[in-house]
Write an enzyme that holds these catalytic residues in place. Structure first.
Site, PDB file in Angstrom:
ATOM      1  NE  ARG A   9      -3.774  -2.241   2.367  1.00  0.00           N
ATOM      2  CZ  ARG A   9      -3.496  -3.136   3.323  1.00  0.00           C
ATOM      3  NH1 ARG A   9      -2.536  -2.915   4.176  1.00  0.00           N
ATOM      4  NH2 ARG A   9      -4.192  -4.235   3.400  1.00  0.00           N
TER       5      ARG A   9
ATOM      6  CE  LYS B 192      -3.042  12.539 -15.328  1.00  0.00           C
ATOM      7  NZ  LYS B 192      -3.592  12.698 -16.695  1.00  0.00           N
TER       8      LYS B 192
ATOM      9  CD  GLU C 122       3.123  15.139 -23.942  1.00  0.00           C
ATOM     10  OE1 GLU C 122       2.600  16.044 -23.262  1.00  0.00           O
ATOM     11  OE2 GLU C 122       2.485  14.155 -24.372  1.00  0.00           O
TER      12      GLU C 122
ATOM     13  CE  LYS D 215       2.127  16.723 -16.046  1.00  0.00           C
ATOM     14  NZ  LYS D 215       2.406  15.368 -16.569  1.00  0.00           N
TER      15      LYS D 215
ATOM     16  CD  GLU E  12      -6.534  14.190 -15.281  1.00  0.00           C
ATOM     17  OE1 GLU E  12      -6.549  13.051 -14.829  1.00  0.00           O
ATOM     18  OE2 GLU E  12      -6.019  14.481 -16.361  1.00  0.00           O
TER      19      GLU E  12
ATOM     20  NE  ARG F  45      -2.847  16.095 -13.599  1.00  0.00           N
ATOM     21  CZ  ARG F  45      -2.078  15.463 -12.732  1.00  0.00           C
ATOM     22  NH1 ARG F  45      -2.135  15.784 -11.470  1.00  0.00           N
ATOM     23  NH2 ARG F  45      -1.266  14.519 -13.108  1.00  0.00           N
TER      24      ARG F  45
ATOM     25  CG  ASN G 218      -5.359  15.178 -20.607  1.00  0.00           C
ATOM     26  OD1 ASN G 218      -4.297  14.574 -20.515  1.00  0.00           O
ATOM     27  ND2 ASN G 218      -6.274  15.178 -19.652  1.00  0.00           N
TER      28      ASN G 218
ATOM     29  CG  HIS H 206      -2.926  13.857 -24.286  1.00  0.00           C
ATOM     30  ND1 HIS H 206      -2.285  15.022 -24.638  1.00  0.00           N
ATOM     31  CD2 HIS H 206      -1.997  13.102 -23.652  1.00  0.00           C
ATOM     32  CE1 HIS H 206      -1.026  14.977 -24.221  1.00  0.00           C
ATOM     33  NE2 HIS H 206      -0.828  13.830 -23.615  1.00  0.00           N
TER      34      HIS H 206
ATOM     35  CG  HIS I 135      -5.509   8.729 -25.113  1.00  0.00           C
ATOM     36  ND1 HIS I 135      -6.124   9.032 -23.921  1.00  0.00           N
ATOM     37  CD2 HIS I 135      -4.182   8.821 -24.877  1.00  0.00           C
ATOM     38  CE1 HIS I 135      -5.200   9.315 -23.013  1.00  0.00           C
ATOM     39  NE2 HIS I 135      -4.017   9.211 -23.571  1.00  0.00           N
TER      40      HIS I 135
ATOM     41  CG  HIS J 143       1.928   9.475 -25.467  1.00  0.00           C
ATOM     42  ND1 HIS J 143       0.574   9.250 -25.334  1.00  0.00           N
ATOM     43  CD2 HIS J 143       2.195  10.600 -24.762  1.00  0.00           C
ATOM     44  CE1 HIS J 143       0.054  10.198 -24.575  1.00  0.00           C
ATOM     45  NE2 HIS J 143       1.009  11.033 -24.211  1.00  0.00           N
TER      46      HIS J 143
END
Lengths: 359, 359
Positions: free
Chosen positions: A120, A142, A184, A226, A236, A240, A244, A247, A251, A264
């Site tokens: 954990r 992330k 990016e 960022k 998010e 935020r 994206n 994106h 994606h 990517h």
């Protein structure tokens, strides 16, 4: 070396950017809860940098073990993640044992999720070795893996103790991956800082040649932007999402073409052009703005035209994006160059127009 | 109905305890970010309570889907967890879709970890239907799955929005599982509150007969004690470890006998006797204290003698427990009844004495 602090209260951490950082144990040692680490890396990065990092750590009195994963987005799945858990458990790693990610975004995402989940949560350090991961994964916390039905669908928000972005590691990066990282970097200019965008236009050749001053500045400014955005919205919920840009389209490209066939950054680059094109059709960007965006993306060695997936496929793959809310698709677009906006109000005919045979 | 608030700053949440809560939509509705939920339950609980919960939610205007997992600790693994992710993705669950765990500890742990990890975190509600999960999983935010090399080795700390402990659901609980839950209730008395321990001695028959006043008090006081401990130490750096009384021994029993053959509570019960016995050998408890502990455990229908695993096997399985630190084994013991202590100083001969043919 330049240092930036990501300000997240009691989870704040520094990002060090510069040449030769892999040799500097003093950047790592203060962040270890126990002089014991496990390095997570892959078959491509291990022959290049694992021995150097291990030697640096051992000279600092740290016991370092390692797990070497297969390389590539195709392996960003549970089976590969489980190799990390197997290694941690076989080595009886404890709650204070630190996981160090040495590699690109996939390694950072998987090692970070393993660190978030093992017992954990154990401490985590990132040493990103690609431009993309230096400007993207360094900030934001992330982590995660892909699921057959969607990218990055399983993961955690988990912050590292420190990030080392050693610009020397970019010297072994294939040109195509350097360009993917530049996508990016360009994104940060488009969404936040038109002056940085101009600077990128003026310095793109230097960046592609890895001029040390230029590349350090580009990484620093990217992380700074960022960090500003993430600092306002760690988990998010709101602003935020502007990170994206490109994106949602990107994606869909990655899914439609099969993970790993488009990098990517390449998918995001073509996706940003589509976002710019959508913004133009909504009357926010001029023809010249879109042309400027395309030119910069091409100058970075990136594709400015998406593959023609067919409108239905586009919509299907875009629907699984995490920016869907209440069944409605939300887009990150540009009000003008340097100013992003999040909107759910893209008329169907505008969207269809953009998705029909992208060009 | 009694209500307790677990105080964790912006992650505080209420626990409602009482009869008939499954029929009360008003306890759930205020906690939903979106009128859309997915209920995670198992093949044992689904026929008993799924229709009732679904009807309650639908009467409140909530769209409820479900995923029904196989029942048992043996299924607390990645493969079963992935059934939840498959269902979430197939149904295109969104970031505001709430996961509801309806079942015992295994369901709570897996649904909680799925909620923590799906899209890096979606809202989570717990409806524990066993006594063990009502007094244990309701507080503390521990979620996770087992790994072939160790129990609960992969997971997250993740807090629910609300917990409903409906005491009516205990009516369908097998007597053996009710006893297993009482082991944890007894634990709270042993580590924290000798008056509660006395109350348990006086009321054990009522508890086993599910007297509504007695069982509600036992659950409430147990959650209250756990909340006090967890409130001081959310991420288990210090005092929280006292909640693991009997668990280092107990985990070894569960591992040694194969998951699921001894119930968790049964293993903890025998483990608490071993902890009491260790405390006696260190001069902290009297013979009478140990006898009292054994008598209460037997009165709850629980085993007070561990299986004879052999000293080497004991040590091997205990070494994988999460309470290992710096290679040294740490124990939760009793300074006296009602007062727990964490110590790394158990002489080898004392430990070996306790582990040799436990009796």
């Amino acid at each position: 070396m330049q240092t930036l602090t990501v300000d997240l209260g009691d989870r704040s951490y520094p990002i060090h950017i510069g040449a030769g950082l892999l040799n500097q144990a003093e950047l790592i040692l203060p962040h270890l809860a126990q002089k014991r680490v496990m390095i997570v890396t892959n078959t491509t990065v291990a022959p290049l940098y694992l021995a150097r990092l291990t030697a640096t750590l051992e000279a600092g009195g740290v016991a370092a073990t390692q797990v070497i994963l297969p390389d590539g987005e195709a392996y960003k799945n549970w089976e590969t993640l489980n190799l990390i858990f197997d290694a941690l458990l076989t080595q009886r790693a404890e709650r204070k044992t630190t996981l160090i990610a040495l590699g690109g975004g996939v390694i950072g995402d998987m090692a970070g999720f393993a660190a978030a989940s093992y017992q954990r949560g154990v401490p985590f350090i990132q040493i990103p070795t690609t431009l993309l991961s230096q400007v993207d994964s360094s900030v934001g916390g992330k982590t995660g893996i892909n699921h057959p039905l969607g990218k990055n669908m399983i993961g955690a928000f988990y912050q590292p103790k420190v990030v080392l972005a050693d610009t020397d590691t970019l010297k072994t990066l294939p040109a195509r991956e350097l360009s993917a990282g530049l996508a990016e970097v360009i994104k940060y200019g488009l969404i936040w800082d038109v002056e940085f965008l101009s600077w990128l236009e003026a310095n793109m050749d230097k960046l592609r040649a890895l001029d040390p001053v230029a590349i350090t500045h580009a990484i620093h400014r990217s992380c700074e932007i960022k960090a500003q955005v993430v600092g306002q919205d760690e988990r998010e919920g709101g602003i935020r999402a502007i990170l994206n840009l490109g994106h949602t389209f990107g994606h869909a490209i990655e899914t439609g073409m099969g993970y790993g066939n488009w990098l990517h950054g390449e998918a995001v680059a073509a996706g940003m052009v589509m976002a710019a094109e959508t913004s133009r059709r909504l009357g926010w960007l001029s023809d010249a703005d879109v042309a400027r965006t395309r030119a910069l993306i091409r100058a970075a060695g990136l594709p400015d035209v998406a593959p023609d997936l067919g409108v239905d496929t586009w919509l299907e793959y875009m629907g699984h994006d995490k920016k869907v809310e209440g069944g409605k698709m939300r887009f990150v677009l540009l009000k003008k160059l340097g100013v992003a906006v999040i909107t759910g109000d893209v008329p169907a005919d505008v969207l269809t127009g953009v998705l029909t045979a992208p060009h």
